[in-house]
Design an enzyme around this catalytic site. Structure first.
Site, mmCIF file in Angstrom:
data_model
loop_
_atom_site.group_PDB
_atom_site.id
_atom_site.type_symbol
_atom_site.label_atom_id
_atom_site.label_comp_id
_atom_site.label_asym_id
_atom_site.label_seq_id
_atom_site.Cartn_x
_atom_site.Cartn_y
_atom_site.Cartn_z
ATOM 1 N N HIS A 72 0.814 -1.218 0.000
ATOM 2 C CA HIS A 72 0.000 0.000 0.000
ATOM 3 C C HIS A 72 0.847 1.268 0.000
ATOM 4 O O HIS A 72 0.311 2.378 -0.125
ATOM 5 C CB HIS A 72 -0.943 0.001 1.209
ATOM 6 C CG HIS A 72 -2.278 0.624 0.915
ATOM 7 N ND1 HIS A 72 -2.473 1.584 -0.053
ATOM 8 C CD2 HIS A 72 -3.503 0.407 1.469
ATOM 9 C CE1 HIS A 72 -3.738 1.932 -0.084
ATOM 10 N NE2 HIS A 72 -4.399 1.235 0.828
ATOM 11 N N ASP A 82 -2.480 1.571 -4.866
ATOM 12 C CA ASP A 82 -3.768 1.855 -4.225
ATOM 13 C C ASP A 82 -4.822 0.902 -4.767
ATOM 14 O O ASP A 82 -4.598 0.175 -5.738
ATOM 15 C CB ASP A 82 -4.186 3.312 -4.468
ATOM 16 C CG ASP A 82 -4.228 3.684 -5.933
ATOM 17 O OD1 ASP A 82 -4.930 2.993 -6.704
ATOM 18 O OD2 ASP A 82 -3.539 4.653 -6.321
#
Length: 443
Positions: free
Chosen positions: A413, A417
């Protein structure tokens, strides 16, 4: 002293050479050379030689395994094995002595490196002799020809190994010789010796009953400890999707029906690998590496797709190089090659380095899906579940069977995304559900 580290082009083989200029013989300490960048230690898997054996230059001595690959160590010397320091299963650090070789003459060095070897003189009876075999056995190999395990057994009985008559080749002392000699000395009786042998056989079969056992993590298992420790520092998020695989099932049947090569077995995986590469072409962020020190993302040009494989020696992730340039048939052959090498623990360093994204096919064993951890410094890993027949509904409410596969994409992350991963997955799903579209994009 300095020494040379020689690399033998045929496969993974290393040998060492002392930087000495001596015309007389001696005993060479042969250390474990640096077998790869970042390698500090290796597990000794097996010996190809025994104490007392005559060896030639570049003859295989032993096989070791680092957390990256299995490597064959070869001799740089012509001589006789004087002493084997470690037994199979030992963890040997780089630079630590593996064995000692009695040699007549030290070859001239041609290069230097940081590895070191030590030279110790033989006793006065040996120096000046040009024939090692003419030296008494006790001078040549510190007393007798035997393995460390046999010497340890003699020590347990309180015996001098030099007093035990050997029945093996060239007078080698075997385990049975020590046991028989201990019986002659009255240290053990025949019934006890038989019981000990029987206990040893039974213990090897049942794992020493119900007692606790301590297992050392070796080779690929040690590598998994390191990689998963790194993975635990990565903020993961997961994206789960289902794909209809009816077309892929039919394609696999067609490939197998037209297959004329008995060495080739067609499976679903090569089609999934090729379709994955197609999707990566338009979503290069998933085929990247993250450098957290410089906050840089390196978009990798080649699609080197790693395939997680469970082997008798632990989990290993070899990768298929340049998938974007390979046909499905070429991927099938390369996957088969890697699987065979992984099974016999013969993968090369090149086979298990350089991957850019990883597939974990848990469905080959069982389960719908798992939550795989990223193989750092990659930024994505994909867990594939087994294909199942599931009831589906048409828009009119009619029920029909469909072959459904669940996938779970683990993403870093810090780099990716949810929207990026979702778009990538939609494109990959399109190629899987309609594999004929691969023809439109194959170069």
């Amino acid at each position: 002293m300095q020494s040379n580290v020689w690399f033998i082009p045929r496969g993974c083989s290393f040998s060492t050479q002392a930087a000495l200029d001596l015309s007389t013989g001696g005993v060479i300490d042969v250390p474990l050379a640096q077998t790869g960048e970042g390698i500090a230690e290796c597990e000794l898997l097996k010996w190809f030689v025994q104490e007392g054996d005559q060896v030639e230059e570049f003859q295989p001595l032993c096989e070791v395994q680092s957390d990256k690959a299995t490597i064959e160590i070869t001799s740089r010397y012509k001589g006789k094995i004087s002493h084997i320091v470690h037994v199979p299963g030992s963890i040997v650090k780089v630079g630590e002595t593996l064995l000692k070789i009695a040699v007549d003459e030290i070859p001239e060095p041609t290069e230097t490196s940081d590895a070191s070897e030590k030279m110790t003189s033989l006793d006065s009876d040996f120096i000046g002799s040009s024939d090692i075999s003419s030296v008494p056995e006790k001078s040549k190999i510190d007393g007798v020809s035997s393995t460390p395990a046999v010497r340890n057994l003699a020590k347990q009985y309180g015996l001098d190994i030099n007093d035990v008559p050997g029945t093996g080749k060239d007078g080698r002392i075997l385990k049975e010789d020590v046991t028989n000699y201990a019986m002659q000395k009255g240290l053990i009786n025949e019934a006890l010796a038989c019981a000990q042998q029987k206990h040893s056989e039974v213990s090897s079969l049942i794992g020493a009953g119900y007692e606790d056992k301590t297992l050392q993590l070796r080779g690929y298992q040690r590598s998994m400890v390191k990689s998963m420790t790194l993975a635990a520092k990565i903020p993961h998020f997961y994206y789960v999707e289902e794909m209809k695989c009816d077309a892929v099932v039919e394609l696999k049947k067609s490939f197998q029906n037209e297959n004329s090569d008995p060495e080739i077995k067609h499976t679903f995986l090569p089609v999934l690998i090729k379709s994955l590469s197609m999707a990566l072409t338009t979503h290069p962020m998933l085929n990247s590496r993250f450098n957290e020190e410089s906050y840089e993302v390196i978009l990798k040009g080649s699609h080197n797709i790693g395939i997680a494989m469970a082997t008798p020696n632990g989990l290993v992730v070899p990768n298929i190089k340049n998938v974007q340039s390979l046909s499905i048939l070429e991927i099938t052959k390369e996957l088969s090659r890697l699987q065979k090498l992984a099974k016999i623990n013969k993968l090369s360093p090149d086979d298990i380095s350089g991957s850019t994204i990883t597939l974990s096919n848990i469905g080959g064993i069982g389960g719908k899906f798992g939550s795989p951890l990223i193989n750092s410094p990659e930024v994505a890993i994909i867990g594939i579940g087994r294909i199942q027949k599931i009831a589906q509904f048409t828009e009119d409410g009619d029920v029909y069977p469909a072959s459904i596969m669940t996938i779970n994409i683990g993403a870093d992350h810090r780099v990716l995304d949810g929207a990026t991963v979702a778009r990538f997955c939609n494109d990959w799903k399109k190629f899987v559900e309609k594999p004929d579209l691969l023809l439109l994009h194959t170069r």
